[in-house]
Write an enzyme that holds these catalytic residues in place. Structure first.
Site, PDB file in Angstrom:
ATOM      1  N   LYS A  38       4.559   9.303   8.017  1.00 23.64           N
ATOM      2  CA  LYS A  38       4.186   9.641   9.401  1.00 23.64           C
ATOM      3  C   LYS A  38       5.321   9.636  10.418  1.00 23.64           C
ATOM      4  CE  LYS A  38       1.861   5.509   8.221  1.00 23.64           C
ATOM      5  NZ  LYS A  38       0.541   5.206   7.720  1.00 23.64           N
ATOM      6  N   ASP A  88       9.512   2.580  -0.460  1.00 25.36           N
ATOM      7  CA  ASP A  88       8.477   3.251   0.331  1.00 25.36           C
ATOM      8  C   ASP A  88       8.781   2.976   1.797  1.00 25.36           C
ATOM      9  OD1 ASP A  88       6.268   3.873   1.859  1.00 25.36           O
ATOM     10  OD2 ASP A  88       4.801   3.111   0.420  1.00 25.36           O
ATOM     11  N   TYR A 116       0.868  -1.178   0.000  1.00 24.86           N
ATOM     12  CA  TYR A 116       0.000   0.000   0.000  1.00 24.86           C
ATOM     13  C   TYR A 116       0.905   1.227   0.000  1.00 24.86           C
ATOM     14  CZ  TYR A 116      -3.563   3.352   1.569  1.00 24.86           C
ATOM     15  OH  TYR A 116      -4.415   4.418   1.669  1.00 24.86           O
TER      16      TYR A 116
END
Ligand code: HOZ
Length: 441
Positions: free
Chosen positions: A279, A251, A156
């Site tokens: 984050k 990622d 994701y």
């Protein structure tokens, strides 16, 4: 339609305020939540509304206390309301919350990231992991002049159109096969193959020779539970990217600076061309970044013409939070080692009680990321994660929740530990697992 709380009976504790809040939320927020996984849809029951968190614990609106294994999906490496972070944010806030103009703080942040991830020459701050990943793909396309990219099933990379193809996290949790609103045009250039399947990836590259701009991967997947790269998988991607002049994108939204001072690149010894962060680098504030090798990043506007922008990019509150967190990791990497040791301790304890229960299981674990899959065979890709006994996970989730252990509300998410956890917290989690398994098996 407002949810009638069919799963209310799962809970034996008082969660009446959460139940009321969820009912109220559904009248003005789609599904009552601002991000789908939070709705508890795949595990059933009422999502808990959180009132506060401190250290290793979450407190819901009814004042129930939970040991938190989500850590805001990664960033709470040292626990919630971590004193140095709170202090830095408070001190910065009095100077205003946003300027829409450059600050020295942004330079300090970029310099710090560069010193921690030495192959990052230039880095652009954004406001989320989604933005970081979609911008990195745009850069790769702009740089190579090619349109297609490869992502792996169950990974994701945020909710930009092109990534919502065979995606993990909430897309897998809700079992959404095709996302309405994503046009064929946006999805056609996204090629997918199974995680850890180097042969399938090589075939794709051959079939689309000269058309692929980038290969993007979660170096340790965290959106189909935790899944580790097999030895040679990431090295193989690196080799193919070099041979075919494809941009290799890591990622690191979840792994960046959690798995090591230099992120997964350092932990796994891989040198990516572009890296995305999220984050974690905002210490829990809305932050993301993409960066990498100078000759590639030079296409980004205003240096080049690959446009990317944002009023809140480099926001001073977000920067001071991220800078404070990253500085501590940079100066005291032994704290990450402590956290890794705690996770290894948890794994050992879970292993014992799961083995004793007789149920088939796999524990995937690296650093401070871990997840339990109720499967008898190794879970190395999305198909294996999806074929695990996820009904049993649902029961396990609720049995743990009522014992005060807050796990991710989906089998398709990694657990994240934080360093505020004590041995007593970990023992309580192991004991709760033993009791839960007795209850649900
Ligand atoms: N996609 C996030 C975890 N992989 C969940 C975000 C959230 O619901 O807060």
């Amino acid at each position: 339609m407002v949810n009638q709380f069919p799963y209310r009976s799962f809970h034996t504790m008082n969660i009446n305020t959460s139940i009321d809040l969820f009912q109220r939320a559904q009248k003005s927020i789609p599904g009552g939540v601002n991000s789908p996984v939070r709705a508890f849809k795949s595990v059933g029951g009422t999502p808990l509304f959180i009132r506060k968190a401190a250290g290793a614990y979450l407190y819901d609106a009814d004042d129930n206390k939970y040991i938190d294994f989500i850590a805001s999906w990664g960033p709470m490496i040292f626990g919630h309301a971590y004193a140095p972070l709170v202090k830095a944010i408070q001190e910065q806030a009095v100077f205003s919350t946003s300027y829409g103009a450059p600050t020295e703080l942004e330079i300090r942040m970029a310099e710090l990231i560069k010193s921690m991830a030495p192959n990052v020459d230039l880095v652009r701050m954004v406001s989320s992991g989604t933005e970081a990943c979609m911008s990195a793909i745009r850069v790769a396309r702009g740089y190579t002049g090619r349109n297609k990219f490869i992502k792996f099933e169950g990974c994701y990379h945020g909710h930009a159109d092109a990534f919502l193809v065979k995606a993990g996290s909430g897309v897998a949790t809700l079992d959404i096969q095709t996302v309405p609103g994503v046009t064929a045009g946006a999805a056609n250039d996204t090629l997918t193959c199974p995680y850890n399947d180097l042969d399938a990836m090589e075939r794709l590259v051959k079939e689309h020779k000269g058309e692929i701009a980038a290969i993007i991967v979660e170096p340790v997947a965290g959106n189909m539970g935790c899944i580790l790269p097999k030895p040679g998988f990431l090295e193989g991607i690196r080799r193919i990217c070099d041979a075919e002049k494809i941009i290799f994108i890591f990622d690191e939204v979840m792994t960046g600076f959690r798995l090591a001072k230099g992120g997964a690149q350092e932990k796994l010894g891989i040198d990516a061309d572009l890296v995305t962060y999220g984050k974690v680098i905002g210490g829990g504030l809305p932050v993301g970044a993409f960066g990498g090798k100078r000759h590639i990043m030079e296409v980004v506007a205003p240096l080049g013409s690959v446009y990317q922008a944002g009023t809140l990019s480099g926001n001073p509150i977000a920067m001071i939070a991220g800078y404070t967190l990253l500085s501590i990791i940079n100066e005291q990497p032994e704290l990450l080692k402590e956290l890794d040791d705690k996770t290894a301790y948890l794994k050992e304890g879970l292993d014992k009680v799961l083995k004793a229960s007789g149920t088939p299981y796999m524990i995937n674990h690296l650093g401070s990321m871990i997840s339990v899959h109720f499967s008898g065979k190794p879970v190395t890709d999305f198909a294996a994660a999806a074929s695990a006994n996820n009904d049993l996970f649902k029961k396990y989730f609720h049995a743990m929740l009522k014992r005060g252990i807050y796990l991710p509300p989906s089998a398709f998410e990694s657990w994240f530990l934080n360093n505020a956890m004590t041995t007593a917290d970990l023992d309580a989690t192991i004991e709760a697992t033993a009791e839960s398994l007795k209850e649900i098996l």
